[in-house]
Design a protein around this motif. Structure first.
Motif, PDB file in Angstrom:
ATOM      1  N   SER A 259     -17.828  28.159  -9.638  1.00 27.55           N
ATOM      2  CA  SER A 259     -18.814  27.245  -9.073  1.00 27.55           C
ATOM      3  C   SER A 259     -18.343  26.667  -7.746  1.00 27.55           C
ATOM      4  N   LEU A 260     -19.161  26.846  -6.706  1.00 31.02           N
ATOM      5  CA  LEU A 260     -18.823  26.285  -5.401  1.00 31.02           C
ATOM      6  C   LEU A 260     -18.832  24.761  -5.457  1.00 31.02           C
ATOM      7  N   TRP A 261     -19.674  24.191  -6.325  1.00 34.13           N
ATOM      8  CA  TRP A 261     -19.703  22.733  -6.473  1.00 34.13           C
ATOM      9  C   TRP A 261     -18.386  22.223  -7.050  1.00 34.13           C
ATOM     10  N   THR A 262     -17.827  22.948  -8.023  1.00 32.64           N
ATOM     11  CA  THR A 262     -16.534  22.551  -8.601  1.00 32.64           C
ATOM     12  C   THR A 262     -15.428  22.646  -7.557  1.00 32.64           C
ATOM     13  N   ILE A 263     -15.415  23.753  -6.834  1.00 35.93           N
ATOM     14  CA  ILE A 263     -14.402  23.940  -5.791  1.00 35.93           C
ATOM     15  C   ILE A 263     -14.552  22.867  -4.720  1.00 35.93           C
ATOM     16  N   GLY A 264     -15.795  22.605  -4.312  1.00 33.41           N
ATOM     17  CA  GLY A 264     -16.041  21.590  -3.294  1.00 33.41           C
ATOM     18  C   GLY A 264     -15.600  20.209  -3.745  1.00 33.41           C
ATOM     19  N   ALA A 265     -15.880  19.866  -5.002  1.00 35.89           N
ATOM     20  CA  ALA A 265     -15.471  18.561  -5.528  1.00 35.89           C
ATOM     21  C   ALA A 265     -13.953  18.421  -5.519  1.00 35.89           C
ATOM     22  N   CYS A 266     -13.263  19.497  -5.865  1.00 36.39           N
ATOM     23  CA  CYS A 266     -11.785  19.467  -5.851  1.00 36.39           C
ATOM     24  C   CYS A 266     -11.261  19.247  -4.438  1.00 36.39           C
ATOM     25  N   VAL A 267     -11.833  19.969  -3.486  1.00 39.63           N
ATOM     26  CA  VAL A 267     -11.388  19.847  -2.092  1.00 39.63           C
ATOM     27  C   VAL A 267     -11.679  18.450  -1.555  1.00 39.63           C
ATOM     28  N   VAL A 268     -12.861  17.938  -1.813  1.00 45.51           N
ATOM     29  CA  VAL A 268     -13.221  16.594  -1.348  1.00 45.51           C
ATOM     30  C   VAL A 268     -12.284  15.548  -1.944  1.00 45.51           C
ATOM     31  N   PHE A 269     -11.976  15.670  -3.229  1.00 46.63           N
ATOM     32  CA  PHE A 269     -11.060  14.737  -3.888  1.00 46.63           C
ATOM     33  C   PHE A 269      -9.679  14.775  -3.229  1.00 46.63           C
ATOM     34  N   ASP A 270      -9.174  15.988  -2.988  1.00 45.39           N
ATOM     35  CA  ASP A 270      -7.852  16.120  -2.367  1.00 45.39           C
ATOM     36  C   ASP A 270      -7.850  15.582  -0.942  1.00 45.39           C
ATOM     37  N   GLN A 271      -8.851  15.928  -0.162  1.00 44.26           N
ATOM     38  CA  GLN A 271      -8.859  15.519   1.237  1.00 44.26           C
ATOM     39  C   GLN A 271      -9.097  14.023   1.405  1.00 44.26           C
TER      40      GLN A 271
ATOM     41  N   CYS B 146       0.805  -1.227   0.000  1.00 45.73           N
ATOM     42  CA  CYS B 146       0.000   0.000   0.000  1.00 45.73           C
ATOM     43  C   CYS B 146       0.836   1.275   0.000  1.00 45.73           C
ATOM     44  N   LEU B 147       2.099   1.176   0.336  1.00 42.80           N
ATOM     45  CA  LEU B 147       2.891   2.372   0.605  1.00 42.80           C
ATOM     46  C   LEU B 147       2.962   3.307  -0.604  1.00 42.80           C
ATOM     47  N   LEU B 148       3.357   2.805  -1.768  1.00 39.52           N
ATOM     48  CA  LEU B 148       3.471   3.681  -2.940  1.00 39.52           C
ATOM     49  C   LEU B 148       2.109   4.175  -3.424  1.00 39.52           C
ATOM     50  N   PRO B 149       1.097   3.310  -3.561  1.00 37.29           N
ATOM     51  CA  PRO B 149      -0.216   3.847  -3.951  1.00 37.29           C
ATOM     52  C   PRO B 149      -0.740   4.909  -2.993  1.00 37.29           C
ATOM     53  N   MET B 150      -0.486   4.731  -1.699  1.00 34.40           N
ATOM     54  CA  MET B 150      -0.955   5.718  -0.730  1.00 34.40           C
ATOM     55  C   MET B 150      -0.143   7.002  -0.806  1.00 34.40           C
ATOM     56  N   ALA B 151       1.149   6.892  -1.111  1.00 33.05           N
ATOM     57  CA  ALA B 151       1.962   8.091  -1.300  1.00 33.05           C
ATOM     58  C   ALA B 151       1.446   8.901  -2.481  1.00 33.05           C
ATOM     59  N   LEU B 152       1.112   8.225  -3.574  1.00 32.25           N
ATOM     60  CA  LEU B 152       0.556   8.915  -4.740  1.00 32.25           C
ATOM     61  C   LEU B 152      -0.811   9.510  -4.428  1.00 32.25           C
ATOM     62  N   SER B 153      -1.593   8.786  -3.632  1.00 31.07           N
ATOM     63  CA  SER B 153      -2.914   9.276  -3.242  1.00 31.07           C
ATOM     64  C   SER B 153      -2.812  10.537  -2.404  1.00 31.07           C
ATOM     65  N   LEU B 154      -1.790  10.619  -1.569  1.00 29.37           N
ATOM     66  CA  LEU B 154      -1.604  11.783  -0.717  1.00 29.37           C
ATOM     67  C   LEU B 154      -1.076  12.977  -1.507  1.00 29.37           C
ATOM     68  N   ALA B 155      -0.137  12.716  -2.426  1.00 30.24           N
ATOM     69  CA  ALA B 155       0.576  13.816  -3.078  1.00 30.24           C
ATOM     70  C   ALA B 155      -0.119  14.349  -4.337  1.00 30.24           C
ATOM     71  N   LEU B 156      -0.515  13.459  -5.231  1.00 26.92           N
ATOM     72  CA  LEU B 156      -0.980  13.899  -6.545  1.00 26.92           C
ATOM     73  C   LEU B 156      -2.281  14.699  -6.532  1.00 26.92           C
ATOM     74  N   PRO B 157      -3.231  14.404  -5.621  1.00 28.44           N
ATOM     75  CA  PRO B 157      -4.461  15.229  -5.623  1.00 28.44           C
ATOM     76  C   PRO B 157      -4.235  16.705  -5.333  1.00 28.44           C
ATOM     77  N   CYS B 158      -3.042  17.079  -4.872  1.00 28.31           N
ATOM     78  CA  CYS B 158      -2.737  18.507  -4.715  1.00 28.31           C
ATOM     79  C   CYS B 158      -2.847  19.241  -6.047  1.00 28.31           C
ATOM     80  N   ALA B 159      -2.875  18.476  -7.135  1.00 21.73           N
ATOM     81  CA  ALA B 159      -3.028  19.080  -8.468  1.00 21.73           C
ATOM     82  C   ALA B 159      -4.338  19.852  -8.583  1.00 21.73           C
ATOM     83  N   VAL B 160      -5.329  19.543  -7.741  1.00 20.83           N
ATOM     84  CA  VAL B 160      -6.598  20.268  -7.834  1.00 20.83           C
ATOM     85  C   VAL B 160      -6.414  21.748  -7.514  1.00 20.83           C
ATOM     86  N   TYR B 161      -5.447  22.073  -6.655  1.00 22.56           N
ATOM     87  CA  TYR B 161      -5.219  23.478  -6.318  1.00 22.56           C
ATOM     88  C   TYR B 161      -4.516  24.198  -7.465  1.00 22.56           C
TER      89      TYR B 161
END
Length: 430
Positions: free
Chosen positions: A327-339, A302-317
């Protein structure tokens, strides 16, 4: 008679861990929003709010002495009173603009009291409950700590935003919000002063000198750095969360700054709902799924997949900095995906620390690991604001994405030393 048995854990475990979380989020999250709202520039804001998080990094240095001087119950109640008074003073002395010296001092006092409360509350939990109840209530304590997370990062921010619109004053809105927080803390400290069992006093059978505790801690501290693979483990603890460590202090400034400054132009209510509520729920869901994944497949897989899961979603910002969606829905979806990705990936980080701490001194060694965990956020966070000012939000989030390379590199190196079965449940190994 054992007084721990005369009071149900339901009467104090939920409230104790709600209290444990609330001051942490006031000091580490609310402070960022207050200083930004009152006009502090991003560079100074990130530096100062990172430094007031120092108590959680260095709390292992004084944690052994909580066992020596008075009972943990005494420490809990005393620290709760100090935190309630300090937050009330913050409300009374909050300035309308610079200078912020007194406000910073009060946040630091609250930080040290909160870190000391963490030490005593976690130790008290082990004393106030037998092993069976400890297992039964571990989920309850974690749940109510997370409830405080939603309340501190979401509800209080929304309240401040609504009060600002009603009063027309940012400073007054935060003063009233902090008064509400102080009242909640004061009521809980009063409640705990008589509801917490006095079981610890019945179990204290030996006294230890400060000299012996200091010698014991010194031995545990030095042995930590001589463990096999210590340098690699320290590098992992410092670099695994690097993208998140850079970005987290700049999220509220990014969300609140106007479009002309490269931000998204959101108000506090929207930030509280999107990041402090929906984002926190996604974070918790990701953490639960991460725990299930490691128990099924083990840390190594799990280590590498979880590292990618933690790091790569920062791309939403970066995406939002480039497109500035309305759109608040777009912003919210990005934040939910990252978190969600962060919660899922962070599980590997905590399990790795537990693995490295294994051994006869695992409690002390894990405490030192948590110090490095805090340091991993403090150092990048302290310079994040100055980097953002120099690069703009677009350039800053490009830098955040570049930091993903450090996360991947240190994960690949650390993963080679992890046993294939570590973290798997027994049923998964059969």
């Amino acid at each position: 008679m054992n007084t721990a048995k005369t009071k149900s854990p339901w009467t104090w475990v939920p409230t104790l861990y709600f209290f444990e979380g609330l001051p942490y989020f006031i000091v580490n999250t609310i402070s960022v929003i207050i200083f930004k709202d009152l006009g502090m520039d991003n560079g100074t804001l990130a530096l100062l709010t990172s430094l007031i998080g120092l108590p959680w990094m260095i709390k292992p240095l004084w944690s052994p002495f909580v066992d020596i001087f008075r009972s943990k119950r005494w420490w809990i109640v005393t620290m709760q009173i100090i935190m309630a008074v300090t937050v009330a003073l913050l409300a009374l002395t909050l300035p309308t603009a610079s200078p912020f010296t007194l406000t910073l001092i009060l946040f630091v006092i609250a930080g040290f009291a909160s870190a000391t409360h963490d030490i005593s509350a976690d130790g008290y939990y082990m004393i106030g409950l037998d092993k069976h109840d400890q297992s039964v209530f571990v989920g309850i304590r974690n749940t109510f700590y997370r409830v405080s997370m939603v309340f501190g990062q979401g509800v209080l921010v929304v309240i401040a935003g609504l009060l600002e619109k009603k009063t027309g004053s940012v400073s007054l809105a935060w003063k009233l919000t902090l008064v509400i927080s102080a009242v909640i803390l004061a009521l809980l400290s009063w409640y705990h002063s008589f509801i917490l069992p006095k079981a610890e006093e019945e179990r204290r059978t030996e006294t230890r000198s400060a000299k012996s505790v200091l010698a014991e801690f010194g031995g545990a501290f030095s042995s930590f750095f001589t463990k096999k693979g210590a340098l690699l483990a320290i590098a992992f603890m410092l670099l695994f969360r690097l993208p998140e460590a850079f970005s987290v202090k700049m999220l509220y400034p990014f969300f609140s700054d106007p479009l002309t400054a490269g931000g998204l132009g959101l108000d506090k209510e929207a930030f509280g709902l999107v990041y402090g509520t929906a984002g926190v729920i996604a974070l918790l869901a990701g953490g639960i799924l991460g725990g299930l994944a490691i128990s099924r497949f083990g840390l190594k897989k799990c280590l590498l997949p979880m590292a990618l899961s933690l790091a790569l979603p920062c791309a939403v910002y970066l995406y939002m900095a480039l497109t500035q969606p309305a759109s608040l829905w777009t912003i919210g979806a990005c934040v939910v995906f990252d978190q969600f990705g962060y919660g899922f990936g962070f599980t590997a980080y905590t399990v790795y620390m537990m693995r490295f701490a294994e051994g006869p001194l695992k409690t002390s060694h894990y405490a030192i690991c948590t110090g490095f965990m805090a340091l991993s956020m403090l150092l990048p966070g302290a310079v994040a604001g100055y980097l953002q000012q120099a690069l703009g939000y677009r350039g800053f989030f490009w830098l955040v994405m570049a930091c993903c390379l450090a996360t991947v590199a240190v994960t690949l190196a650390a993963g080679r030393r992890v046993e294939p079965s570590y973290g798997c449940s027994k049923s998964s190994q059969e």
